[in-house]
Design a protein around this motif. Structure first.
Motif, PDB file in Angstrom:
ATOM      1  N   HIS A  58      39.759  53.362  20.533  1.00  0.00           N
ATOM      2  CA  HIS A  58      38.571  52.524  20.310  1.00  0.00           C
ATOM      3  C   HIS A  58      38.197  51.704  21.546  1.00  0.00           C
ATOM      4  N   THR A  59      38.802  52.019  22.680  1.00  0.00           N
ATOM      5  CA  THR A  59      38.481  51.284  23.907  1.00  0.00           C
ATOM      6  C   THR A  59      37.300  51.917  24.624  1.00  0.00           C
ATOM      7  N   THR A  60      36.685  51.158  25.528  1.00  0.00           N
ATOM      8  CA  THR A  60      35.609  51.691  26.369  1.00  0.00           C
ATOM      9  C   THR A  60      36.185  52.660  27.390  1.00  0.00           C
ATOM     10  N   LYS A  61      37.310  52.279  27.997  1.00  0.00           N
ATOM     11  CA  LYS A  61      37.972  53.091  29.015  1.00  0.00           C
ATOM     12  C   LYS A  61      39.418  52.637  29.090  1.00  0.00           C
ATOM     13  N   ASN A  62      40.311  53.570  29.414  1.00  0.00           N
ATOM     14  CA  ASN A  62      41.719  53.226  29.549  1.00  0.00           C
ATOM     15  C   ASN A  62      42.123  53.281  31.012  1.00  0.00           C
ATOM     16  N   LEU A  63      42.864  52.261  31.431  1.00  0.00           N
ATOM     17  CA  LEU A  63      43.193  52.067  32.843  1.00  0.00           C
ATOM     18  C   LEU A  63      44.688  52.190  33.096  1.00  0.00           C
ATOM     19  N   THR A  64      45.015  52.517  34.329  1.00  0.00           N
ATOM     20  CA  THR A  64      46.410  52.537  34.750  1.00  0.00           C
ATOM     21  C   THR A  64      46.504  52.005  36.166  1.00  0.00           C
ATOM     22  N   ILE A  65      47.687  51.597  36.580  1.00  0.00           N
ATOM     23  CA  ILE A  65      47.947  51.148  37.948  1.00  0.00           C
ATOM     24  C   ILE A  65      48.787  52.217  38.629  1.00  0.00           C
ATOM     25  N   PRO A  66      48.324  52.768  39.750  1.00  0.00           N
ATOM     26  CA  PRO A  66      49.079  53.828  40.426  1.00  0.00           C
ATOM     27  C   PRO A  66      50.467  53.343  40.857  1.00  0.00           C
ATOM     28  N   ILE A  67      51.446  54.240  40.722  1.00  0.00           N
ATOM     29  CA  ILE A  67      52.814  53.971  41.181  1.00  0.00           C
ATOM     30  C   ILE A  67      53.043  54.804  42.447  1.00  0.00           C
ATOM     31  N   TYR A  68      53.271  54.161  43.569  1.00  0.00           N
ATOM     32  CA  TYR A  68      53.427  54.862  44.834  1.00  0.00           C
ATOM     33  C   TYR A  68      54.901  55.085  45.200  1.00  0.00           C
ATOM     34  N   GLY A  69      55.775  54.287  44.625  1.00  0.00           N
ATOM     35  CA  GLY A  69      57.196  54.447  44.888  1.00  0.00           C
ATOM     36  C   GLY A  69      57.871  55.219  43.771  1.00  0.00           C
ATOM     37  N   GLN A  70      59.151  54.962  43.562  1.00  0.00           N
ATOM     38  CA  GLN A  70      59.925  55.718  42.590  1.00  0.00           C
ATOM     39  C   GLN A  70      60.099  54.996  41.249  1.00  0.00           C
ATOM     40  N   ALA A  71      59.561  53.778  41.128  1.00  0.00           N
ATOM     41  CA  ALA A  71      59.668  53.055  39.864  1.00  0.00           C
ATOM     42  C   ALA A  71      58.956  53.830  38.762  1.00  0.00           C
ATOM     43  N   GLU A  72      59.557  53.839  37.590  1.00  0.00           N
ATOM     44  CA  GLU A  72      58.967  54.569  36.472  1.00  0.00           C
ATOM     45  C   GLU A  72      57.681  53.900  35.989  1.00  0.00           C
ATOM     46  N   SER A  73      57.680  52.571  36.002  1.00  0.00           N
ATOM     47  CA  SER A  73      56.509  51.845  35.516  1.00  0.00           C
ATOM     48  C   SER A  73      56.572  50.403  35.999  1.00  0.00           C
ATOM     49  N   LEU A  74      55.481  49.676  35.757  1.00  0.00           N
ATOM     50  CA  LEU A  74      55.427  48.252  36.064  1.00  0.00           C
ATOM     51  C   LEU A  74      55.727  47.440  34.804  1.00  0.00           C
ATOM     52  N   ASN A  75      56.338  46.292  34.983  1.00  0.00           N
ATOM     53  CA  ASN A  75      56.505  45.343  33.891  1.00  0.00           C
ATOM     54  C   ASN A  75      55.130  44.972  33.340  1.00  0.00           C
ATOM     55  N   VAL A  76      55.018  44.842  32.009  1.00  0.00           N
ATOM     56  CA  VAL A  76      53.717  44.620  31.378  1.00  0.00           C
ATOM     57  C   VAL A  76      53.074  43.307  31.840  1.00  0.00           C
ATOM     58  N   ALA A  77      53.877  42.288  32.101  1.00  0.00           N
ATOM     59  CA  ALA A  77      53.307  41.018  32.553  1.00  0.00           C
ATOM     60  C   ALA A  77      52.746  41.142  33.970  1.00  0.00           C
ATOM     61  N   ILE A  78      53.428  41.911  34.824  1.00  0.00           N
ATOM     62  CA  ILE A  78      52.935  42.129  36.182  1.00  0.00           C
ATOM     63  C   ILE A  78      51.662  42.965  36.153  1.00  0.00           C
ATOM     64  N   ALA A  79      51.711  44.074  35.408  1.00  0.00           N
ATOM     65  CA  ALA A  79      50.545  44.955  35.315  1.00  0.00           C
ATOM     66  C   ALA A  79      49.341  44.205  34.740  1.00  0.00           C
ATOM     67  N   GLY A  80      49.580  43.449  33.674  1.00  0.00           N
ATOM     68  CA  GLY A  80      48.493  42.700  33.056  1.00  0.00           C
ATOM     69  C   GLY A  80      47.899  41.669  34.005  1.00  0.00           C
ATOM     70  N   SER A  81      48.748  41.022  34.778  1.00  0.00           N
ATOM     71  CA  SER A  81      48.269  40.009  35.726  1.00  0.00           C
ATOM     72  C   SER A  81      47.389  40.640  36.804  1.00  0.00           C
ATOM     73  N   ILE A  82      47.815  41.798  37.331  1.00  0.00           N
ATOM     74  CA  ILE A  82      47.021  42.495  38.348  1.00  0.00           C
ATOM     75  C   ILE A  82      45.641  42.843  37.787  1.00  0.00           C
ATOM     76  N   MET A  83      45.618  43.385  36.580  1.00  0.00           N
ATOM     77  CA  MET A  83      44.347  43.820  35.995  1.00  0.00           C
ATOM     78  C   MET A  83      43.441  42.652  35.628  1.00  0.00           C
ATOM     79  N   MET A  84      44.031  41.563  35.138  1.00  0.00           N
ATOM     80  CA  MET A  84      43.209  40.392  34.809  1.00  0.00           C
ATOM     81  C   MET A  84      42.471  39.887  36.034  1.00  0.00           C
ATOM     82  N   TYR A  85      43.194  39.747  37.151  1.00  0.00           N
ATOM     83  CA  TYR A  85      42.563  39.257  38.381  1.00  0.00           C
ATOM     84  C   TYR A  85      41.520  40.236  38.895  1.00  0.00           C
ATOM     85  N   HIS A  86      41.795  41.537  38.767  1.00  0.00           N
ATOM     86  CA  HIS A  86      40.841  42.535  39.232  1.00  0.00           C
ATOM     87  C   HIS A  86      39.553  42.491  38.406  1.00  0.00           C
ATOM     88  N   LEU A  87      39.687  42.449  37.079  1.00  0.00           N
ATOM     89  CA  LEU A  87      38.504  42.447  36.225  1.00  0.00           C
ATOM     90  C   LEU A  87      37.698  41.157  36.365  1.00  0.00           C
TER      91      LEU A  87
END
Length: 246
Positions: A215-244
């Motif tokens: 039910h979203t307009t669009k679904n977003l992700t943050i690219p992973i350039y290193g070997q980490a499996e994923s970003l912590n949700v608080a870090i990812a959310g903070s990056i996206m909040m500032y970007h939007l």
């Protein structure tokens, strides 16, 4: 001023019950600890029903006047009330503020995030970014849990936080809603900053409920350039909040 020297005192026992979410929900009150959180509550015009203090001489007079009742306590009582190993010696029973989901421009939506540190950090970031509202799905950690309060650094008092059905809120929100996921998502950089948006973040292990993502307009992700499996949700959310926000 009344002194309380026994942890069996009825006021202390009642305050201590507020460590449980069920009691907080039933009474509409919460127990907070430490000078910083209590000062932030007072600045935000939160009703302070009771103050429990070890050393009253070290407390600003305005803070004492802001409380409806003030009690002097000893270390033994403080240890019972405290959520930390080393009590700060200052506690307050406050009335949780009530908010209605009115017209809001920039909103953080949280689907069942469990870790209190993550939730507190996201509340703090949403406050710093200047969002209008935080909406929690049922099953999310309680923002008035002790560890969430500490992680939020008082931001829980600065921004309206409500718990309601996310799908209904999303359907009624007059703006774009961005989900966060890995599969079938585009890089967050492909979306421009905007005046009206909602950002949806999900559970640490399961991510956002698939029904909500549909039910979203669009679904977003943050690219992973290193070997980490994923970003912590608080870090990812903070990056996206500032970007939007832009």
């Amino acid at each position: 001023m009344e002194s309380i020297t026994s942890a069996q005192n009825s006021k202390i026992k009642q305050a201590n019950k507020l460590k449980k979410k069920r009691e907080r929900d039933k009474t509409g009150n919460a127990l907070i600890e430490g000078i910083h959180l209590i000062e932030e509550a007072a600045k935000s015009n939160i009703v302070i029903n009771q103050l429990f203090i070890i050393d009253i001489d070290r407390i600003d007079g305005e803070l004492l006047e802001a409380a409806q009742e003030v009690y002097e306590i000893n270390l033994k009582v403080a240890e019972v009330l405290s959520g930390t190993v080393t009590p700060q010696g200052l506690f307050a029973v406050i009335e949780k503020p009530q908010f209605a989901p009115d017209e809001h421009q920039q909103v953080l939506l949280i689907d069942r995030i469990q870790d209190p540190g993550n939730l507190g950090t996201l509340i703090r970031t949403a406050d710093a970014v200047g969002l209008d509202l935080i909406v929690l799905e049922k099953g999310t950690a309680d923002p008035y849990q002790d560890k969430v309060l500490r992680a939020s650094q008082g931001s829980v008092f600065h921004i309206p936080i409500i718990t309601t059905d996310l799908k209904q809120f999303m359907d009624e929100f007059d703006g774009d809603v961005y989900g966060t996921t890995v599969e079938g998502a585009v890089s967050y950089r492909q979306v421009e900053s905007q005046n009206r948006f909602a950002l949806l973040l999900g559970n640490e292990g399961e991510g956002v409920n698939q029904d909500l993502l549909e039910h979203t307009t669009k679904n977003l992700t943050i690219p992973i350039y290193g070997q980490a499996e994923s970003l912590n949700v608080a870090i990812a959310g903070s990056i996206m909040m500032y970007h939007l926000k832009g």
